[in-house]
Design an enzyme around this catalytic site. Structure first.
Site, PDB file in Angstrom:
ATOM      1  N   GLY A 173       0.811  -1.209   0.000  1.00  0.00           N
ATOM      2  CA  GLY A 173       0.000   0.000   0.000  1.00  0.00           C
ATOM      3  C   GLY A 173       0.844   1.259   0.000  1.00  0.00           C
ATOM      4  O   GLY A 173       0.493   2.258  -0.649  1.00  0.00           O
ATOM      5  N   ASP A 174       1.951   1.239   0.721  1.00  0.00           N
ATOM      6  CA  ASP A 174       2.830   2.405   0.776  1.00  0.00           C
ATOM      7  C   ASP A 174       3.494   2.677  -0.569  1.00  0.00           C
ATOM      8  O   ASP A 174       3.532   3.816  -1.046  1.00  0.00           O
ATOM      9  CB  ASP A 174       3.906   2.203   1.839  1.00  0.00           C
ATOM     10  CG  ASP A 174       3.386   2.442   3.248  1.00  0.00           C
ATOM     11  OD1 ASP A 174       2.433   3.228   3.405  1.00  0.00           O
ATOM     12  OD2 ASP A 174       3.928   1.841   4.184  1.00  0.00           O
ATOM     13  N   THR A 175       4.059   1.638  -1.167  1.00  0.00           N
ATOM     14  CA  THR A 175       4.780   1.859  -2.422  1.00  0.00           C
ATOM     15  C   THR A 175       3.817   2.141  -3.583  1.00  0.00           C
ATOM     16  O   THR A 175       4.149   2.908  -4.493  1.00  0.00           O
ATOM     17  CB  THR A 175       5.688   0.671  -2.753  1.00  0.00           C
ATOM     18  OG1 THR A 175       4.946  -0.556  -2.651  1.00  0.00           O
ATOM     19  CG2 THR A 175       6.859   0.609  -1.793  1.00  0.00           C
TER      20      THR A 175
END
Length: 400
Positions: A173-175
Site C-alpha cells: 500500500g505504501d509503495t
C-alpha cells in the site's frame, strides 16, 4: 542508438520531503532516482524511523534506509517551532515540489498549510500522502499501508480460503501510493509548464490500492460476485500457478489458448482436443484437475529441466526466487537491475534494486545511499544565507 544525455530528466528540480517511513519517502525516492535534488527534512531529535527499520541490521543501521533515502540530502529542522518553520518557508521559495505524509491537518497546525506555502511560491506542487485523503469523514484518522490495503479489498484476497487474510511481505500500500504520488507530481509539473501555477496532489493509500483492484468492484455491483481468497491460484484462470519440481518450484503461466496448446504438446498431452481443457472457460471449470496433472508432470523433473523445456516451447515459466537467486541471476545482472551503491554511513557498498523504468536518452542514476542525519544541513542552510554563527545558535536551540 543515440548516446544517452548525461543529465537525468529531473535535473534542476528541487523537492522538499517532509514525510517519514515509506509512502511519502518512496515518492521522493522515485523523483530522486531521475535526477531531482531531494532535500529530506527530519527533526533533529525525531529522525525518520525508517533509519532503523527492518529485521536485519548492518553495523546497527536498518537496511531500508540506504534504499529509500538514496540520492537524498538530509536537513535537520524542527518544524514544531517558529524558527524551524521560518527556515522551511525560505526553502520553499527555492523549491518545485514539497512531499509530506503527515496526518491531515498537521502542516496547517504548524502554520505551513498549502495556502501559506503557495503564497510564498505560487509555482509549488504540494504532494500530500495520507491514509484516507485530505477530505471526507475519515480523513483525520491515521493510516498505515496495512489498514489501507484492508479498506481497499486487497487483504481480503490474500491467503488461503480457510484461513484469515494474509499479507504480502512488503508494504504494498505504501509503495503503490508513493508511485501514484510521484505520477501526480509529474502531471502537476506538466500542467505548471502550461499555466505557471502549482497545485495540491492528494494521494490516499486506500485509493491507490483500489486502483490496482482490476474488475473487483463491477464484478460485485453488476454481477453479484465477491472475490474470495484463493491461495496460489487465480480462480478460473488456468494453468497459471506454482508447480513443484524435484528440487524446488516454478511458475507456469499458460492460460491463453495458444500457450496452452504449446504446453500440452510439450508434455505429450492431447489436451487441445479434450473438452475439459480445450477452451479457457473449460480449463477454468477444471482448474484443480488440470493443476494436479501439470504438478504430477513437473514433480519428477528438475527445475532446470522444466525451465528449459518451457523456454524451448515458448511457454512462460520462471523460478520462484529469493534475494539469493536474484543476486546471481544472469538476466537481472545483464540489465543491471541490481546496483551496488556506496554508503559512507555504513562503510559498505549496498546492493539494491535499480530505478525503473529505463529511459534510453535520460537514464536514472543512483549516486549515493541514504545519508547520515543532518549530513547536508550546513551546506543547504549556507545556500539560504544562514551563516555559521546563526547555525550554531539554531543548533543550541534544537532547531536544526
Amino acid at each position: 542508438m543515440t548516446e544517452p544525455i548525461t543529465q537525468p530528466p529531473l535535473s534542476g528540480l528541487r523537492v522538499i520531503e517532509l514525510g517519514q517511513l515509506i509512502a511519502g519517502p518512496f515518492c521522493g525516492q522515485l523523483l530522486g532516482d531521475f535526477g531531482a535534488e531531494v532535500v529530506k527534512v527530519e527533526a533533529p531529535d525525531r529522525p525518520d524511523p525508517a533509519r532503523d527499520w527492518g529485521a536485519v541490521k548492518y553495523e546497527g543501521h536498518g537496511l531500508l534506509w540506504p534504499v529509500i533515502a538514496r540520492n537524498k540530502k538530509s536537513l535537520t529542522l524542527n518544524l514544531r517551532v517558529e524558527a524551524g518553520q521560518a527556515i522551511l518557508k525560505r526553502l520553499v521559495d527555492t523549491a518545485d515540489v514539497l512531499v509530506e505524509n503527515f496526518r491531515p491537518g498537521t502542516l496547517e497546525k504548524w502554520g505551513l498549510g498549502p495556502d501559506v506555502l503557495m503564497a510564498i511560491n505560487p509555482r509549488l506542487v504540494i504532494v500530500r500522502v495520507s491514509g484516507y485523503g485530505q477530505t471526507g469523514p475519515e480523513s483525520h484518522k491515521p493510516g498505515y499501508a496495512s489498514v489501507g490495503e484492508a479498506k481497499a479489498g486487497l487483504r481480503h484476497l490474500i491467503g488461503e480460503a480457510d484461513r484469515p487474510p494474509a499479507r504480502a511481505g512488503v508494504s504494498l500500500g505504501d509503495t503503490m501510493t508513493g508511485t501514484f504520488a510521484a505520477l501526480g507530481a509529474m502531471m502537476a509539473l506538466f500542467h505548471r509548464e502550461k499555466s505557471g501555477r502549482g497545485q495540491v496532489v492528494d494521494a490516499a493509500i486506500y485509493e491507490s490500492v483500489m486502483a490496482f483492484m482490476e474488475s473487483l468492484i463491477p464484478e460485485y455491483a453488476l454481477g453479484g460476485h465477491t472475490r474470495e481468497r484463493s491461495g496460489g491460484i487465480l480462480p478460473k484462470v488456468a494453468p497459471s500457478g506454482v508447480y513443484p519440481c524435484a528440487d524446488g518450484m516454478v511458475i507456469i503461466g499458460a492460460n491463453q489458448d495458444t500457450l496452452f496448446v504449446r504446453l500440452a504438446k510439450m508434455m505429450g498431452k492431447d489436451w487441445a482436443n479434450d473438452p475439459r481443457f480445450a477452451t479457457h472457460d473449460a480449463r477454468g471449470e477444471n482448474q484443480a484437475e488440470l493443476d494436479e496433472m501439470i504438478g504430477a508432470w513437473t514433480s519428477y523433473r528438475t527445475m532446470e529441466d522444466v525451465l528449459r523445456s518451457c523456454e524451448a516451447n515458448a511457454v512462460p515459466c520462471g523460478p520462484v526466487n529469493t534475494a539469493k537467486e536474484m543476486l546471481v541471476d544472469a538476466h537481472i545482472n545483464a540489465r543491471r537491475a541490481i546496483l551496488k551503491v556506496a554508503s559512507p554511513l555504513m562503510g559498505v557498498d549496498v546492493p539494491m534494486q535499480a530505478p525503473v523504468p529505463k529511459l534510453s536518452m535520460t537514464p536514472a542514476q543512483v549516486d549515493t545511499a541514504g545519508p547520515a542525519l543532518g549530513e547536508h544541513t550546513d551546506e543547504l542552510l549556507d545556500k539560504l544565507g544562514v551563516g555559521p554563527d546563526e547555525r550554531e545558535r539554531l543548533r543550541q536551540a534544537n532547531v536544526i
